[in-house]
Design a protein around this motif. Structure first.
Motif, PDB file in Angstrom:
ATOM      1  N   ASP A  40      10.666 -39.084 -37.608  1.00 31.57           N
ATOM      2  CA  ASP A  40       9.949 -40.342 -37.355  1.00 31.57           C
ATOM      3  C   ASP A  40       8.968 -40.182 -36.201  1.00 31.57           C
ATOM      4  O   ASP A  40       8.993 -39.193 -35.487  1.00 31.57           O
ATOM      5  CB  ASP A  40      10.946 -41.464 -37.019  1.00 31.57           C
ATOM      6  CG  ASP A  40      11.807 -41.823 -38.205  1.00 31.57           C
ATOM      7  OD1 ASP A  40      11.240 -42.240 -39.210  1.00 31.57           O
ATOM      8  OD2 ASP A  40      13.033 -41.655 -38.111  1.00 31.57           O
TER       9      ASP A  40
ATOM     10  N   PRO B 253       8.771 -41.748 -33.180  1.00 33.25           N
ATOM     11  CA  PRO B 253       9.324 -41.559 -31.832  1.00 33.25           C
ATOM     12  C   PRO B 253       9.836 -40.145 -31.593  1.00 33.25           C
ATOM     13  O   PRO B 253       9.702 -39.619 -30.479  1.00 33.25           O
ATOM     14  CB  PRO B 253      10.472 -42.570 -31.785  1.00 33.25           C
ATOM     15  CG  PRO B 253      10.084 -43.615 -32.728  1.00 33.25           C
ATOM     16  CD  PRO B 253       9.369 -42.917 -33.833  1.00 33.25           C
ATOM     17  N   ASP B 254      10.395 -39.511 -32.645  1.00 31.30           N
ATOM     18  CA  ASP B 254      10.836 -38.125 -32.493  1.00 31.30           C
ATOM     19  C   ASP B 254       9.674 -37.228 -32.105  1.00 31.30           C
ATOM     20  O   ASP B 254       9.797 -36.358 -31.242  1.00 31.30           O
ATOM     21  CB  ASP B 254      11.437 -37.622 -33.801  1.00 31.30           C
ATOM     22  CG  ASP B 254      12.772 -38.241 -34.087  1.00 31.30           C
ATOM     23  OD1 ASP B 254      13.682 -38.027 -33.298  1.00 31.30           O
ATOM     24  OD2 ASP B 254      12.879 -38.964 -35.096  1.00 31.30           O
TER      25      ASP B 254
ATOM     26  N   LEU C 211       8.649 -37.789 -28.525  1.00 34.52           N
ATOM     27  CA  LEU C 211       9.620 -37.144 -27.631  1.00 34.52           C
ATOM     28  C   LEU C 211       9.393 -35.640 -27.607  1.00 34.52           C
ATOM     29  O   LEU C 211       9.412 -35.017 -26.540  1.00 34.52           O
ATOM     30  CB  LEU C 211      11.036 -37.468 -28.112  1.00 34.52           C
ATOM     31  CG  LEU C 211      12.174 -36.920 -27.269  1.00 34.52           C
ATOM     32  CD1 LEU C 211      12.113 -37.491 -25.874  1.00 34.52           C
ATOM     33  CD2 LEU C 211      13.506 -37.238 -27.893  1.00 34.52           C
TER      34      LEU C 211
ATOM     35  N   THR D 246       2.386 -39.981 -23.071  1.00 41.49           N
ATOM     36  CA  THR D 246       3.634 -40.502 -23.639  1.00 41.49           C
ATOM     37  C   THR D 246       3.679 -42.021 -23.550  1.00 41.49           C
ATOM     38  O   THR D 246       4.046 -42.702 -24.516  1.00 41.49           O
ATOM     39  CB  THR D 246       4.834 -39.902 -22.885  1.00 41.49           C
ATOM     40  OG1 THR D 246       4.667 -38.509 -22.810  1.00 41.49           O
ATOM     41  CG2 THR D 246       6.118 -40.230 -23.581  1.00 41.49           C
TER      42      THR D 246
ATOM     43  N   SER E 129       3.827 -44.621 -26.727  1.00 36.54           N
ATOM     44  CA  SER E 129       4.930 -45.578 -26.875  1.00 36.54           C
ATOM     45  C   SER E 129       4.407 -47.006 -26.905  1.00 36.54           C
ATOM     46  O   SER E 129       4.876 -47.838 -27.687  1.00 36.54           O
ATOM     47  CB  SER E 129       5.921 -45.422 -25.723  1.00 36.54           C
ATOM     48  OG  SER E 129       6.326 -44.095 -25.597  1.00 36.54           O
ATOM     49  N   LYS E 130       3.415 -47.276 -26.048  1.00 39.46           N
ATOM     50  CA  LYS E 130       2.835 -48.621 -26.021  1.00 39.46           C
ATOM     51  C   LYS E 130       2.166 -48.932 -27.355  1.00 39.46           C
ATOM     52  O   LYS E 130       2.219 -50.071 -27.836  1.00 39.46           O
ATOM     53  CB  LYS E 130       1.808 -48.704 -24.888  1.00 39.46           C
ATOM     54  CG  LYS E 130       2.418 -48.969 -23.561  1.00 39.46           C
ATOM     55  CD  LYS E 130       2.759 -50.430 -23.404  1.00 39.46           C
ATOM     56  CE  LYS E 130       3.561 -50.653 -22.146  1.00 39.46           C
ATOM     57  NZ  LYS E 130       4.119 -51.985 -22.082  1.00 39.46           N
TER      58      LYS E 130
ATOM     59  N   LEU F 188       3.121 -47.826 -30.236  1.00 39.80           N
ATOM     60  CA  LEU F 188       4.195 -48.181 -31.172  1.00 39.80           C
ATOM     61  C   LEU F 188       4.675 -49.599 -30.918  1.00 39.80           C
ATOM     62  O   LEU F 188       4.953 -50.359 -31.840  1.00 39.80           O
ATOM     63  CB  LEU F 188       5.370 -47.223 -31.022  1.00 39.80           C
ATOM     64  CG  LEU F 188       5.314 -45.939 -31.823  1.00 39.80           C
ATOM     65  CD1 LEU F 188       6.648 -45.240 -31.741  1.00 39.80           C
ATOM     66  CD2 LEU F 188       4.983 -46.242 -33.266  1.00 39.80           C
ATOM     67  N   LEU F 189       4.797 -49.966 -29.642  1.00 38.51           N
ATOM     68  CA  LEU F 189       5.304 -51.295 -29.311  1.00 38.51           C
ATOM     69  C   LEU F 189       4.332 -52.384 -29.724  1.00 38.51           C
ATOM     70  O   LEU F 189       4.734 -53.448 -30.174  1.00 38.51           O
ATOM     71  CB  LEU F 189       5.554 -51.387 -27.806  1.00 38.51           C
ATOM     72  CG  LEU F 189       6.883 -50.865 -27.308  1.00 38.51           C
ATOM     73  CD1 LEU F 189       6.906 -50.851 -25.797  1.00 38.51           C
ATOM     74  CD2 LEU F 189       8.003 -51.738 -27.823  1.00 38.51           C
TER      75      LEU F 189
ATOM     76  N   ASP G 145       2.800 -52.720 -34.063  1.00 38.08           N
ATOM     77  CA  ASP G 145       3.571 -53.384 -35.091  1.00 38.08           C
ATOM     78  C   ASP G 145       3.338 -54.891 -35.095  1.00 38.08           C
ATOM     79  O   ASP G 145       3.422 -55.530 -36.126  1.00 38.08           O
ATOM     80  CB  ASP G 145       5.054 -53.092 -34.833  1.00 38.08           C
ATOM     81  CG  ASP G 145       5.827 -52.989 -36.119  1.00 38.08           C
ATOM     82  OD1 ASP G 145       5.871 -51.891 -36.670  1.00 38.08           O
ATOM     83  OD2 ASP G 145       6.355 -54.024 -36.571  1.00 38.08           O
ATOM     84  N   ILE G 146       3.047 -55.430 -33.902  1.00 43.46           N
ATOM     85  CA  ILE G 146       2.902 -56.874 -33.779  1.00 43.46           C
ATOM     86  C   ILE G 146       1.690 -57.359 -34.565  1.00 43.46           C
ATOM     87  O   ILE G 146       1.682 -58.459 -35.110  1.00 43.46           O
ATOM     88  CB  ILE G 146       2.766 -57.260 -32.289  1.00 43.46           C
ATOM     89  CG1 ILE G 146       4.042 -56.851 -31.565  1.00 43.46           C
ATOM     90  CG2 ILE G 146       2.532 -58.742 -32.128  1.00 43.46           C
ATOM     91  CD1 ILE G 146       3.940 -56.957 -30.078  1.00 43.46           C
TER      92      ILE G 146
END
Lengths: 111, 89, 164
Positions: free
Chosen positions: B29, B31-32, B35, B75, B79-80, B82-83, B86-87
């Motif tokens: 996925d 996030p993997d 990371l 990073t 991540s931001k 992804l956060l 989606d919205i």
């Protein structure tokens, strides 16, 4: 004497770096994989950086402390990026392995 | 002592890089992958510092610091994304 | 008076030290230039730092950092064992911990500490800043883990970061 300490620090650091990546490779789900890099890799790189600071402080006869800066920076940022990645993973509802106790989605409390 | 320790350390860190790269490729996925990218950054810092020790030059430190800063910013930005991304759906 | 010149004394000291470390020299010239930057940067950025930070017990904080440093080393050995051992037997878990610390900086330091120490990563903070979601790599007794975290990390932080 100094060389022995340096060699030990370097080997330990490299070993922990490898352990972090092994964890990243073989653990079964994302939330568990998060543990390897945040802890093991950070300490491993920290040990290597301390070895470097010692080496350059003693070798040419002048103090070299700027490696400390990278170490502190890594130790502050690693948990922050881990937190954000975990938050992002929870947000997109990534599946965790089945035997995990509780789920983060329905917020039933501990106990 | 150091001439023995450094090649061993190079080998171990290279294996670490290879394993992170594998995780970057197989995913599964997003996030993997983020990371794995983060771990690659940190591993490359270790490799650069080891190279500096091997060559006896403190020049590589600047590069390591830049990689650390850029890796963290990258990073956080991913991540931001992804956060937030989606919205918008 | 001193508050006017130095709105954030801790920030000033940290900036000064990082300037000296970045240049890797302790020449008088760098000392002065660093000091000027360390005084002016908090002025220009003071609107970002609205919350006042005041440390009640600096000694407790130092002791806390010592404990955390030691725990990080121990945690890494534990996690290395868990990772290299059989992964089938691991018992991961999510759980919430109720926070007693109210100060924002205290909460973030607590979350960072939790991420760096034995087998736990902080994942999320509820919007009212009352509960912290934690993922543990291998946990046998959740209540015991929560009690440990509260006793070992939260208590000293609560003493240091109080409302001023």
């Amino acid at each position: 004497m100094l060389e022995t300490i340096l060699a030990l620090l370097i080997i330990i650091g490299a070993f922990f770096t490898l352990v972090g990546s092994i964890g990243l490779y073989k653990l079964p789900d994302f939330y568990m994989r998060l543990h390897g890099p945040t802890k093991a890799t950070t300490l491993g790189v920290g040990a290597i950086l301390v070895a470097s600071a010692l080496y350059f402080s003693f070798k040419p006869g002048e103090i070299s402390l700027h490696e400390i800066l990278v170490t502190v920076f890594l130790f502050i940022t690693a948990p922050v990026s881990a937190h954000l990645m975990a938050k992002a993973a929870i947000h997109i509802k990534l599946k965790q392995i089945e035997r995990t106790k509780n789920t983060p989605y329905q917020a039933d409390n501990n106990s | 002592m150091l001439d023995i320790a450094l090649p061993i350390a190079f080998t171990l860190v290279s294996f670490a890089l290879a394993l992170s790269l594998l995780r970057l490729i197989i995913g599964p996925d997003l996030p993997d992958r983020i990371l794995a990218l983060d771990t690659l950054y940190i591993n490359s810092i270790a490799l650069l510092i080891l190279l500096g020790l091997y060559l006896g030059s403190a020049l590589y430190f600047e590069a390591a610091l830049l990689i650390a800063v850029m890796g963290f910013v990258g990073t956080v930005a991913l991540s931001k994304y992804l956060l937030r991304g989606d919205i918008m759906e | 008076m001193i508050n006017k010149i130095l709105p954030h004394p801790i920030l000033t000291v940290v900036l000064w030290i990082s300037w000296l470390l970045l240049n890797n020299s302790f020449d008088p010239g760098h000392m002065v230039l660093g000091l000027i930057l360390a005084i002016f940067i908090p002025w220009f950025t003071s609107s970002f730092w609205q919350e006042k930070v005041c440390l009640k017990n600096p000694l407790t904080l130092l002791k806390f950092f010592g404990v955390v440093m030691w725990d990080i080393v121990i945690a890494n050995i534990t996690v290395a064992k868990l990772i290299l051992g059989k992964n089938d037997k691991l018992q991961p878990a999510f759980f919430y911990i109720d926070l007693d610390v109210e100060h924002r900086l205290g909460i973030s330091i607590l979350a960072n500490t939790i991420s760096l120490t034995p087998g736990t990563v902080s994942c999320d903070l509820t919007a009212d800043r009352k509960r912290l979601l934690i993922h543990a790599l291998h946990v046998e007794d959740i209540d015991q883990t929560i009690a440990d975290i509260k006793q070992r990390y939260e208590k000293p932080l609560k003493e240091v970061f109080t409302k001023c």
